[in-house]
Design a protein around this motif. Structure first.
Motif, PDB file in Angstrom:
ATOM      1  N   ASN A   1      15.318  28.517   7.191  1.00 14.55           N
ATOM      2  CA  ASN A   1      14.384  28.620   8.318  1.00 14.55           C
ATOM      3  C   ASN A   1      12.950  28.262   7.942  1.00 14.55           C
ATOM      4  O   ASN A   1      12.100  28.092   8.828  1.00 14.55           O
ATOM      5  N   ASP A   2      12.654  28.179   6.656  1.00 14.58           N
ATOM      6  CA  ASP A   2      11.297  27.839   6.216  1.00 14.58           C
ATOM      7  C   ASP A   2      11.082  26.333   6.077  1.00 14.58           C
ATOM      8  O   ASP A   2      10.034  25.900   5.608  1.00 14.58           O
ATOM      9  N   TYR A   3      12.079  25.548   6.467  1.00 17.90           N
ATOM     10  CA  TYR A   3      12.044  24.100   6.256  1.00 17.90           C
ATOM     11  C   TYR A   3      10.753  23.475   6.781  1.00 17.90           C
ATOM     12  O   TYR A   3      10.045  22.772   6.041  1.00 17.90           O
ATOM     13  N   ILE A   4      10.443  23.720   8.053  1.00 14.56           N
ATOM     14  CA  ILE A   4       9.301  23.043   8.681  1.00 14.56           C
ATOM     15  C   ILE A   4       7.991  23.497   8.042  1.00 14.56           C
ATOM     16  O   ILE A   4       7.098  22.685   7.769  1.00 14.56           O
ATOM     17  N   ALA A   5       7.861  24.790   7.803  1.00 11.16           N
ATOM     18  CA  ALA A   5       6.624  25.318   7.215  1.00 11.16           C
ATOM     19  C   ALA A   5       6.405  24.769   5.818  1.00 11.16           C
ATOM     20  O   ALA A   5       5.287  24.382   5.453  1.00 11.16           O
ATOM     21  N   LYS A   6       7.470  24.737   5.003  1.00 11.53           N
ATOM     22  CA  LYS A   6       7.339  24.211   3.642  1.00 11.53           C
ATOM     23  C   LYS A   6       7.015  22.724   3.668  1.00 11.53           C
ATOM     24  O   LYS A   6       6.211  22.244   2.858  1.00 11.53           O
ATOM     25  N   ARG A   7       7.649  22.001   4.590  1.00 12.84           N
ATOM     26  CA  ARG A   7       7.380  20.561   4.674  1.00 12.84           C
ATOM     27  C   ARG A   7       5.905  20.304   4.968  1.00 12.84           C
ATOM     28  O   ARG A   7       5.267  19.467   4.326  1.00 12.84           O
ATOM     29  N   ASP A   8       5.344  21.009   5.941  1.00 14.84           N
ATOM     30  CA  ASP A   8       3.934  20.808   6.268  1.00 14.84           C
ATOM     31  C   ASP A   8       3.033  21.165   5.098  1.00 14.84           C
ATOM     32  O   ASP A   8       2.043  20.475   4.823  1.00 14.84           O
ATOM     33  N   ALA A   9       3.350  22.242   4.408  1.00 12.66           N
ATOM     34  CA  ALA A   9       2.529  22.654   3.256  1.00 12.66           C
ATOM     35  C   ALA A   9       2.561  21.579   2.176  1.00 12.66           C
ATOM     36  O   ALA A   9       1.511  21.225   1.605  1.00 12.66           O
ATOM     37  N   TRP A  10       3.745  21.049   1.888  1.00 14.35           N
ATOM     38  CA  TRP A  10       3.852  20.017   0.855  1.00 14.35           C
ATOM     39  C   TRP A  10       3.232  18.701   1.305  1.00 14.35           C
ATOM     40  O   TRP A  10       2.655  17.973   0.488  1.00 14.35           O
ATOM     41  N   MET A  11       3.332  18.386   2.595  1.00 12.96           N
ATOM     42  CA  MET A  11       2.689  17.160   3.073  1.00 12.96           C
ATOM     43  C   MET A  11       1.184  17.238   2.868  1.00 12.96           C
ATOM     44  O   MET A  11       0.555  16.260   2.460  1.00 12.96           O
ATOM     45  N   ALA A  12       0.612  18.395   3.136  1.00 17.85           N
ATOM     46  CA  ALA A  12      -0.827  18.569   2.905  1.00 17.85           C
ATOM     47  C   ALA A  12      -1.154  18.419   1.419  1.00 17.85           C
ATOM     48  O   ALA A  12      -2.145  17.776   1.046  1.00 17.85           O
ATOM     49  N   GLU A  13      -0.325  19.015   0.555  1.00 17.64           N
ATOM     50  CA  GLU A  13      -0.530  18.862  -0.890  1.00 17.64           C
ATOM     51  C   GLU A  13      -0.444  17.397  -1.303  1.00 17.64           C
ATOM     52  O   GLU A  13      -1.232  16.924  -2.135  1.00 17.64           O
ATOM     53  N   ASN A  14       0.515  16.691  -0.744  1.00 16.94           N
ATOM     54  CA  ASN A  14       0.710  15.293  -1.119  1.00 16.94           C
ATOM     55  C   ASN A  14      -0.443  14.419  -0.658  1.00 16.94           C
ATOM     56  O   ASN A  14      -0.805  13.448  -1.332  1.00 16.94           O
ATOM     57  N   ILE A  15      -1.037  14.761   0.466  1.00 22.96           N
ATOM     58  CA  ILE A  15      -2.233  14.034   0.892  1.00 22.96           C
ATOM     59  C   ILE A  15      -3.369  14.304  -0.087  1.00 22.96           C
ATOM     60  O   ILE A  15      -4.171  13.402  -0.401  1.00 22.96           O
ATOM     61  N   GLY A  16      -3.443  15.520  -0.607  1.00 25.56           N
ATOM     62  CA  GLY A  16      -4.438  15.814  -1.642  1.00 25.56           C
ATOM     63  C   GLY A  16      -4.226  14.964  -2.874  1.00 25.56           C
ATOM     64  O   GLY A  16      -5.189  14.478  -3.475  1.00 25.56           O
ATOM     65  N   TRP A  17      -2.957  14.778  -3.273  1.00 20.16           N
ATOM     66  CA  TRP A  17      -2.662  13.908  -4.416  1.00 20.16           C
ATOM     67  C   TRP A  17      -3.088  12.475  -4.112  1.00 20.16           C
ATOM     68  O   TRP A  17      -3.699  11.809  -4.959  1.00 20.16           O
ATOM     69  N   ILE A  18      -2.780  12.006  -2.906  1.00 19.06           N
ATOM     70  CA  ILE A  18      -3.169  10.655  -2.506  1.00 19.06           C
ATOM     71  C   ILE A  18      -4.689  10.505  -2.538  1.00 19.06           C
ATOM     72  O   ILE A  18      -5.215   9.493  -3.003  1.00 19.06           O
ATOM     73  N   ALA A  19      -5.392  11.533  -2.065  1.00 16.84           N
ATOM     74  CA  ALA A  19      -6.857  11.489  -2.072  1.00 16.84           C
ATOM     75  C   ALA A  19      -7.390  11.359  -3.492  1.00 16.84           C
ATOM     76  O   ALA A  19      -8.359  10.633  -3.751  1.00 16.84           O
ATOM     77  N   GLY A  20      -6.749  12.044  -4.410  1.00 14.01           N
ATOM     78  CA  GLY A  20      -7.175  11.943  -5.804  1.00 14.01           C
ATOM     79  C   GLY A  20      -6.910  10.581  -6.399  1.00 14.01           C
ATOM     80  O   GLY A  20      -7.694  10.085  -7.208  1.00 14.01           O
ATOM     81  N   GLN A  21      -5.799   9.970  -6.017  1.00 11.19           N
ATOM     82  CA  GLN A  21      -5.457   8.647  -6.533  1.00 11.19           C
ATOM     83  C   GLN A  21      -6.277   7.545  -5.875  1.00 11.19           C
ATOM     84  O   GLN A  21      -6.716   6.608  -6.542  1.00 11.19           O
ATOM     85  N   ALA A  22      -6.480   7.662  -4.566  1.00 13.32           N
ATOM     86  CA  ALA A  22      -7.161   6.596  -3.826  1.00 13.32           C
ATOM     87  C   ALA A  22      -8.646   6.536  -4.152  1.00 13.32           C
ATOM     88  O   ALA A  22      -9.247   5.461  -4.144  1.00 13.32           O
ATOM     89  N   LYS A  23      -9.257   7.698  -4.395  1.00  9.03           N
ATOM     90  CA  LYS A  23     -10.681   7.771  -4.726  1.00  9.03           C
ATOM     91  C   LYS A  23     -11.550   7.072  -3.683  1.00  9.03           C
ATOM     92  O   LYS A  23     -12.585   6.496  -3.985  1.00  9.03           O
ATOM     93  N   GLY A  24     -11.106   7.094  -2.449  1.00 12.20           N
ATOM     94  CA  GLY A  24     -11.858   6.500  -1.359  1.00 12.20           C
ATOM     95  C   GLY A  24     -11.448   7.169  -0.067  1.00 12.20           C
ATOM     96  O   GLY A  24     -10.800   8.213  -0.066  1.00 12.20           O
ATOM     97  N   LYS A  25     -11.805   6.566   1.037  1.00 12.47           N
ATOM     98  CA  LYS A  25     -11.507   7.147   2.346  1.00 12.47           C
ATOM     99  C   LYS A  25     -10.059   6.829   2.741  1.00 12.47           C
ATOM    100  O   LYS A  25      -9.549   5.753   2.460  1.00 12.47           O
ATOM    101  N   ILE A  26      -9.425   7.788   3.414  1.00 14.68           N
ATOM    102  CA  ILE A  26      -7.995   7.701   3.699  1.00 14.68           C
ATOM    103  C   ILE A  26      -7.731   7.835   5.190  1.00 14.68           C
ATOM    104  O   ILE A  26      -8.302   8.703   5.861  1.00 14.68           O
ATOM    105  N   ILE A  27      -6.834   7.008   5.692  1.00 10.44           N
ATOM    106  CA  ILE A  27      -6.311   7.153   7.048  1.00 10.44           C
ATOM    107  C   ILE A  27      -4.959   7.848   6.942  1.00 10.44           C
ATOM    108  O   ILE A  27      -4.091   7.396   6.198  1.00 10.44           O
TER     109      ILE A  27
END
Length: 406
Positions: free
Chosen positions: A239-265
């Motif tokens: 039952n935690d599937y959706i909540a965990k997915r959103d939490a990890w998606m936010a984390e993954n965007i943080g990783w992308i932000a660190g790699q991109a080192k610029g503005k992100i869409i």
């Protein structure tokens, strides 16, 4: 009973509006989306563009127009999609290096909702743009979802083969039970330990692997492994599937932000972009992004009047067309503009507009599964949202049509 359904639906729409008074609301702040400069978003670290429903061609067009404006006018160089990280890497090979076709790239993104001529057209624009600029100015694609294994394993094992071929074969064997074909079933016994072992290997051999390859290649390989780990845990999350997915998606965007080192869409469904998390009882991706980036996160939401879209039928499992209609109070902000853009801060200078934008109103919301039964009750395809809390800008499409499948 059949005769009563339209009456029930009509009452539900009225209830969804919550008696919102739109008297005096003006469309003076609306501009056609292609003419919107997006200057208010220009300096923000992350700009989210939502779509009210998956399976609409107009919302793909909105996404493309926002990407074009932010890339051409404001120097954005990274587009993060609600799509498989490994599959998006394949699409990035196409848009940056011309490998394959736009159609193949669209299919590689993972979800059926991207297997359309519309998404292929979006990817083709990025490809054609990249062909005209130096490597340093090329737009890259990255995915932040974790629901598939095959392409992540392929990229991870390719890196291991390059830097440590002796261990690549054992890693491949240990991960063999994790496949896209079985991703909706419980993960095989020992899967978590197998992924943890691969991650441990990568981290313990960091210096050697970086020397044999590069810092960037190593970082991406570790992230492929982390995505696989997230997928395994998601498979067994219940039952935690959706909540965990959103939490990890936010984390993954943080990783992308660190790699991109610029503005992100960031392009995703409205429910994931919305700063207030109106669609969910848990802390959604949008709420997490708002908490992390504050005023450096600019969210653009979308809405519609009527929508015909293609999505999976929850009864048959087949993809088919559905049509829904909303009694959208926000429509008055946009007049008759077919694809209008409104900056909420600017529109709120008018008292009547400000009252509407700070009221709880129904906004269209359909994910990648629907049922004909849902179309009879507007609360099944709308979310009560306070626009001024959820978004910084809005795009409204009076009549949205279906995508064209490949």
């Amino acid at each position: 009973m059949r005769r009563a359904l339209p009456v029930v639906a009509a009452l539900a729409r009225l209830a969804g509006c919550g008696g919102v008074d739109t008297t005096g609301v003006t469309s003076s702040a609306v501009v056609p989306l292609p003419e919107a400069t997006l200057d208010a978003a220009a300096n923000d670290r992350v700009v989210g563009i939502g779509e009210a429903t998956h399976g609409n061609k107009e919302f793909v067009q909105v996404r493309l127009q926002v990407i074009k404006t932010l890339v051409e006018r404001h120097g954005f160089r990274a587009v993060a999609l609600e799509a498989d990280f490994g599959g998006t890497a394949v699409a990035d090979d196409y848009v940056t290096g011309g490998q394959g076709t736009a159609e193949d790239a669209a299919k590689a993104l993972g979800f059926d909702l991207y297997r359309t001529r519309d998404t292929a057209g979006l990817l083709r624009w990025i490809h054609d743009h990249n062909a005209t600029v130096p490597d340093a100015e090329k737009v890259h694609l990255l995915g932040f979802d974790m629901q598939r294994y095959d392409r992540n394993k392929e990229r991870l094992l390719r890196h291991l083969t390059d830097v440590d071929p002796a261990r690549a074969a054992s890693a491949e064997r240990s991960l063999s039970g994790l496949t896209d074909a079985t991703r909706t079933s419980p993960p095989p016994a020992g899967a978590k330990d197998a992924v943890a072992g691969v991650i441990s290997l990568l981290k313990s051999k960091r210096e050697a692997y970086v020397r044999a390859g590069s810092e960037q290649a190593y970082a991406v390989a570790v992230h492929h492994a982390e995505i696989i780990r997230q997928g395994v845990e998601l498979q067994s999350s219940g039952n935690d599937y959706i909540a965990k997915r959103d939490a990890w998606m936010a984390e993954n965007i943080g990783w992308i932000a660190g790699q991109a080192k610029g503005k992100i869409i960031v392009a995703a469904h409205n429910g994931h972009i919305d700063k207030s998390g109106a669609a969910y009882s848990f802390e959604s991706m949008g709420r997490r992004l708002a908490a992390t980036y504050g005023d450096d996160y600019f969210a653009i939401g979308t809405d519609f009047g009527t929508s015909t879209f293609i999505t999976k039928d929850s009864m048959s499992g087949r993809r088919q067309k559905f049509t829904v209609e909303t009694d959208a109070p926000l429509a008055k902000l946009f007049g008759g503009e077919p694809m209008g853009y409104v900056d909420i801060a600017q529109a709120s200078a008018d008292p009547a507009n400000r009252r509407l934008l700070n009221a709880k109103v129904p906004m269209g919301s359909v994910g990648d599964e629907f049922s004909a039964l849902f179309s009879k009750l507007s609360k099944m395809y709308t979310v009560a949202t306070v626009p001024a809390k959820a978004y910084d800008a809005l795009v409204y499409v009076p009549h949205a049509g279906p995508v064209t499948p490949l």
